[in-house]
Design a protein around this motif. Structure first.
Motif, PDB file in Angstrom:
ATOM      1  N   PHE A  71       0.836  -1.190   0.000  1.00  0.00           N
ATOM      2  CA  PHE A  71       0.000   0.000   0.000  1.00  0.00           C
ATOM      3  C   PHE A  71       0.866   1.233   0.000  1.00  0.00           C
ATOM      4  O   PHE A  71       2.026   1.198   0.363  1.00  0.00           O
ATOM      5  N   GLN A  72       0.264   2.349  -0.419  1.00  0.00           N
ATOM      6  CA  GLN A  72       0.920   3.634  -0.353  1.00  0.00           C
ATOM      7  C   GLN A  72       0.230   4.471   0.711  1.00  0.00           C
ATOM      8  O   GLN A  72      -0.995   4.420   0.832  1.00  0.00           O
ATOM      9  N   PRO A  73       0.972   5.239   1.515  1.00  0.00           N
ATOM     10  CA  PRO A  73       0.340   6.067   2.542  1.00  0.00           C
ATOM     11  C   PRO A  73      -0.580   7.118   1.922  1.00  0.00           C
ATOM     12  O   PRO A  73      -0.243   7.727   0.925  1.00  0.00           O
ATOM     13  N   THR A  74      -1.762   7.266   2.523  1.00  0.00           N
ATOM     14  CA  THR A  74      -2.721   8.238   2.027  1.00  0.00           C
ATOM     15  C   THR A  74      -3.301   9.018   3.179  1.00  0.00           C
ATOM     16  O   THR A  74      -3.464   8.502   4.274  1.00  0.00           O
ATOM     17  N   GLY A  75      -3.646  10.283   2.942  1.00  0.00           N
ATOM     18  CA  GLY A  75      -4.352  11.086   3.928  1.00  0.00           C
ATOM     19  C   GLY A  75      -3.480  11.530   5.074  1.00  0.00           C
ATOM     20  O   GLY A  75      -2.302  11.198   5.183  1.00  0.00           O
ATOM     21  N   LYS A  76      -4.091  12.268   5.999  1.00  0.00           N
ATOM     22  CA  LYS A  76      -3.369  12.844   7.112  1.00  0.00           C
ATOM     23  C   LYS A  76      -3.037  11.818   8.186  1.00  0.00           C
ATOM     24  O   LYS A  76      -2.250  12.075   9.072  1.00  0.00           O
ATOM     25  N   ALA A  77      -3.678  10.643   8.128  1.00  0.00           N
ATOM     26  CA  ALA A  77      -3.427   9.635   9.156  1.00  0.00           C
ATOM     27  C   ALA A  77      -2.015   9.090   9.069  1.00  0.00           C
ATOM     28  O   ALA A  77      -1.517   8.498  10.013  1.00  0.00           O
ATOM     29  N   PHE A  78      -1.322   9.280   7.949  1.00  0.00           N
ATOM     30  CA  PHE A  78       0.001   8.724   7.754  1.00  0.00           C
ATOM     31  C   PHE A  78       1.062   9.814   7.766  1.00  0.00           C
ATOM     32  O   PHE A  78       0.894  10.863   7.170  1.00  0.00           O
ATOM     33  N   SER A  79       2.151   9.539   8.440  1.00  0.00           N
ATOM     34  CA  SER A  79       3.270  10.483   8.433  1.00  0.00           C
ATOM     35  C   SER A  79       4.185  10.158   7.256  1.00  0.00           C
ATOM     36  O   SER A  79       4.051   9.116   6.623  1.00  0.00           O
ATOM     37  N   ALA A  80       5.134  11.031   6.999  1.00  0.00           N
ATOM     38  CA  ALA A  80       6.070  10.801   5.893  1.00  0.00           C
ATOM     39  C   ALA A  80       6.874   9.533   6.103  1.00  0.00           C
ATOM     40  O   ALA A  80       7.292   8.883   5.151  1.00  0.00           O
ATOM     41  N   ASN A  81       7.085   9.140   7.380  1.00  0.00           N
ATOM     42  CA  ASN A  81       7.866   7.943   7.670  1.00  0.00           C
ATOM     43  C   ASN A  81       7.201   6.682   7.145  1.00  0.00           C
ATOM     44  O   ASN A  81       7.849   5.658   6.948  1.00  0.00           O
ATOM     45  N   PRO A  86       6.574  -0.469   4.882  1.00  0.00           N
ATOM     46  CA  PRO A  86       6.635  -1.858   4.414  1.00  0.00           C
ATOM     47  C   PRO A  86       8.013  -2.472   4.587  1.00  0.00           C
ATOM     48  O   PRO A  86       8.128  -3.626   5.024  1.00  0.00           O
ATOM     49  N   LEU A  87       9.074  -1.731   4.280  1.00  0.00           N
ATOM     50  CA  LEU A  87      10.428  -2.247   4.430  1.00  0.00           C
ATOM     51  C   LEU A  87      10.739  -2.513   5.901  1.00  0.00           C
ATOM     52  O   LEU A  87      11.327  -3.544   6.241  1.00  0.00           O
ATOM     53  N   VAL A  88      10.355  -1.605   6.788  1.00  0.00           N
ATOM     54  CA  VAL A  88      10.584  -1.788   8.230  1.00  0.00           C
ATOM     55  C   VAL A  88       9.955  -3.081   8.715  1.00  0.00           C
ATOM     56  O   VAL A  88      10.583  -3.873   9.437  1.00  0.00           O
ATOM     57  N   HIS A  89       8.733  -3.336   8.323  1.00  0.00           N
ATOM     58  CA  HIS A  89       8.027  -4.523   8.809  1.00  0.00           C
ATOM     59  C   HIS A  89       8.546  -5.797   8.163  1.00  0.00           C
ATOM     60  O   HIS A  89       8.553  -6.857   8.804  1.00  0.00           O
ATOM     61  N   MET A  90       8.991  -5.724   6.930  1.00  0.00           N
ATOM     62  CA  MET A  90       9.648  -6.874   6.311  1.00  0.00           C
ATOM     63  C   MET A  90      10.915  -7.230   7.077  1.00  0.00           C
ATOM     64  O   MET A  90      11.203  -8.415   7.323  1.00  0.00           O
ATOM     65  N   GLU A  91      11.682  -6.219   7.452  1.00  0.00           N
ATOM     66  CA  GLU A  91      12.925  -6.463   8.192  1.00  0.00           C
ATOM     67  C   GLU A  91      12.639  -7.069   9.557  1.00  0.00           C
ATOM     68  O   GLU A  91      13.370  -7.955  10.026  1.00  0.00           O
TER      69      GLU A  91
END
Length: 364
Positions: A71-81, A86-91
């Motif tokens: 997924f791609q981050p959308t809306g104000k609920a998501f920060s730039a981080n 996805p990469l963080v959680h894969m790691e």
């Protein structure tokens, strides 16, 4: 002749503009395809098959690959981080698998999928979600999310605090309440997650919540568990104070702690290891959130589970998730290195599986 030459230059300029636009579109498409991970997020999942059990004492879950949808981050609920989430959680999942394979840590990383584990896992059938409870890591808020998703209340704000942990009234079934075949089906198909935090900071939180503040008025901890620990582990028998953190550490680090745990029953879940609670090496979880990055992890989990349009994670007070190194060092100051090392030995699996560093005061 001059007019013809000017028109020729204009056509050349127009053609050059079209060429630049075309190359930009091609480059954009290339970048989009490059950043997709066909072997991770878009890959089809292998079906997970559990060994059949007849008396539900143990469920074996073989290893599988399971990634949340891209997924791609959308809306104000998501920060730039969250672009990097996805990469963080894969790691995190890759680290977990690697540590699970470490035979030297097997006794600290593996546990049977027993009824005790299945009792910790709450079920949302409507949205095919399993949530494993790890106390003292913000689980109350996740329970509220699932209560709303299960339809017991229409919004998080409507849920009375005394209902959240009342499992007769909150509409949250435990995985252990299903038949063997239904358990296996849910473990195989549902989105599964749990949350962790620095193991030592979690123990401090459990100690404060149950033996110091006791906000929910749970007298069992002060009147039954605390005296039992004091009788066994307090060095200074003339000391009349209530349970001290040093007593608590000595109890938890004792290799023979289980004889007291049996007497304390399920009340001990607040300081049981993540391994014993959720069996992360036996059950293939979709996401493992970290309390320290919950501001980013919470919306990621909602998005990955496909429920972000239905419910939001409650507002997190500023600074509440930040790891407090000073507090941890203060609590452990004055406690013998021997007792701290024994405590670390018990929780080493949790430190290694989820990428937490061994405390500096143990390395000095």
């Amino acid at each position: 002749w001059l007019m013809s030459d000017n028109m020729h230059h204009q056509w050349l300029l127009l053609a050059a503009c079209f060429w630049v636009i075309f190359m930009f579109m091609v480059a954009s498409k290339f970048i989009t395809l490059t950043f997709k991970d066909p072997d991770g997020y878009s890959a089809k999942q292998k079906p997970l098959i559990l060994t059949a059990v007849t008396k539900l004492k143990e469920v074996h879950v073989p290893e599988e690959k399971h990634w949340p949808e891209e997924f791609q981050p959308t809306g104000k609920a998501f920060s730039a981080n969250l672009i990097h989430q996805p990469l963080v959680h894969m790691e995190r999942l890759e680290l977990l698998r690697n540590v699970c394979r470490d035979t030297a840590l097997r006794n600290l990383s593996h546990t049977a999928v027993s009824k005790f584990v299945l009792d910790r896992i709450f079920v949302c059938d409507k949205h095919k979600i399993l949530f494993c409870q790890t106390p003292k890591v913000g689980n109350t808020q996740w329970k509220k999310v699932l209560i709303v998703l299960n339809g017991a209340f229409s919004s998080i704000e409507e849920i009375p605090e005394n209902i959240v942990h009342d499992h007769e009234k909150n509409g949250l079934p435990r995985l252990s309440s299903f038949s063997d075949s239904e358990i296996k089906k849910r473990l195989n198909l549902y989105f599964k997650f749990f949350i962790v935090r620095d193991p030592f900071e979690r123990l401090i939180s459990a100690f404060k919540d149950k033996f110091v503040h006791n906000p929910r008025f749970e007298p069992w901890y002060r009147h039954e568990i605390a005296p039992g620990i004091i009788r066994k582990y307090r060095k200074n028998r003339t000391e009349t104070k209530g349970l001290q953190f040093e007593d608590f550490v000595r109890y938890l680090g004792d290799p023979n702690h289980r004889w007291l745990d049996v007497q304390f029953g399920d009340h001990i879940i607040h300081w049981v290891t993540y391994v014993e609670l959720c069996a992360p090496c036996e059950i293939t979880y979709s996401v493992i959130g970290h309390h320290e990055t919950l501001e980013d992890d919470a919306p990621y989990i909602l998005k990955a589970a496909g429920i972000d349009h239905l419910v939001s994670y409650p507002t997190i007070p500023p600074g509440i998730t930040v790891y407090n190194k000073t507090k941890v060092e203060r609590y452990f100051s004055g406690i013998s290195k021997r007792d701290i090392r024994r405590l670390y030995a018990r929780f080493e699996g949790d430190f290694k599986l989820f990428g937490y560093r061994e405390p500096d005061f143990l390395l000095n």
